[in-house]
Scaffold this active site. Sequence first.
Site, PDB file in Angstrom:
ATOM      1  N   ASP A 103       0.853  -1.206   0.000  1.00 40.22           N
ATOM      2  CA  ASP A 103       0.000   0.000   0.000  1.00 40.22           C
ATOM      3  C   ASP A 103       0.885   1.251   0.000  1.00 40.22           C
ATOM      4  O   ASP A 103       2.099   1.160   0.165  1.00 40.22           O
ATOM      5  CB  ASP A 103      -0.963  -0.025   1.220  1.00 40.22           C
ATOM      6  CG  ASP A 103      -0.237   0.082   2.566  1.00 40.22           C
ATOM      7  OD1 ASP A 103      -0.508  -0.744   3.450  1.00 40.22           O
ATOM      8  OD2 ASP A 103       0.599   0.991   2.719  1.00 40.22           O
ATOM      9  N   HIS A 118       8.177  -5.963  -1.475  1.00 44.23           N
ATOM     10  CA  HIS A 118       7.198  -6.817  -2.159  1.00 44.23           C
ATOM     11  C   HIS A 118       6.411  -6.068  -3.222  1.00 44.23           C
ATOM     12  O   HIS A 118       5.324  -6.489  -3.608  1.00 44.23           O
ATOM     13  CB  HIS A 118       6.246  -7.453  -1.133  1.00 44.23           C
ATOM     14  CG  HIS A 118       6.945  -8.412  -0.221  1.00 44.23           C
ATOM     15  ND1 HIS A 118       6.448  -8.791   0.998  1.00 44.23           N
ATOM     16  CD2 HIS A 118       8.139  -9.036  -0.338  1.00 44.23           C
ATOM     17  CE1 HIS A 118       7.292  -9.629   1.578  1.00 44.23           C
ATOM     18  NE2 HIS A 118       8.335  -9.784   0.800  1.00 44.23           N
TER      19      HIS A 118
END
Length: 251
Positions: A103, A118
């Site tokens: 996010d 990631h």
Amino acid sequence: MLDSALIDALRQARHVVVFTGAGVSAESGIPTFRDRLTGLWERFDAASLATAEAFRADPALVWGWYEWRRSVVHRAQPNAAHRAIAELAGKVPKFTLITQNVDDLHERAGSQNITHLHGQLERPRCFQCQHEPDSPLPVPDEPEAGRRVQPPACAHCGGPLRPGVVWFGESLPMEAITHAFQAAEQCDLLISVGTSGVVYPAAEIPEIAWRLRANVLHINPTPGPLHGERDFALANAAGVALPALIDAAFP
Ligand code: APR
């Protein structure tokens, strides 16, 4: 009551690394990986959707799941933990932020130079030619708009765009993991926030710092086992523990 050795370790640290996982976004209302999926997605298991095989088998289902996650993030706000981490960067001589999260809440809280191990939801690329689109993705639909969303076509080769995240079985971006390991080796305090520490190689990062004699602090309502010396834990929510720690160390 905060351990005075921990407060001193933060006050005297020359290089602080903050290493975050999904738990740092939990108080923003974003489910962690070990939370069960809810709503439209409750009968799915995150691990079964976050793979290249799943995308190849059903691009619209996997792209739809990531669009759902993007819409949840889009409607969320950074929480007190994200803000405290952004504030801490300006209080120590050297600061490195490494996250497993895809996010953009650290960015929206004001953190800079973030190492995303990631990948990022907002940086898709072509599944065929790896080209990253020049323009950002449009604002996502309502989270409950529906499950299947056809991925956009690559402007370069016409292949389907895939989420810009690292899937199970894929290797992490070499530059990101190398930078993260180097920071863990060089820091004198590593603060791990909101991670279950079960996914490698990211989970190695606090271990590296501790082995190279840094102090390590785990902030997690359910912290794992500690090494003993130089290894601290605050068994509390990140949005409570981080502001309290920073206020105590830098009144
Ligand atoms: N504050 C701090 N920690 C919290 C909070 C909170 N408010 N709420 C939950 N946690 C903790 C949980 O106790 C758990 O240990 O956050 C951790 C979240 O663990 P995971 O869901 O496993 O997330 P994470 O550790 O980031 O997963 C690592 O696994 O699924 C892959 O690629 C994915 O990046 C992810 C990686």
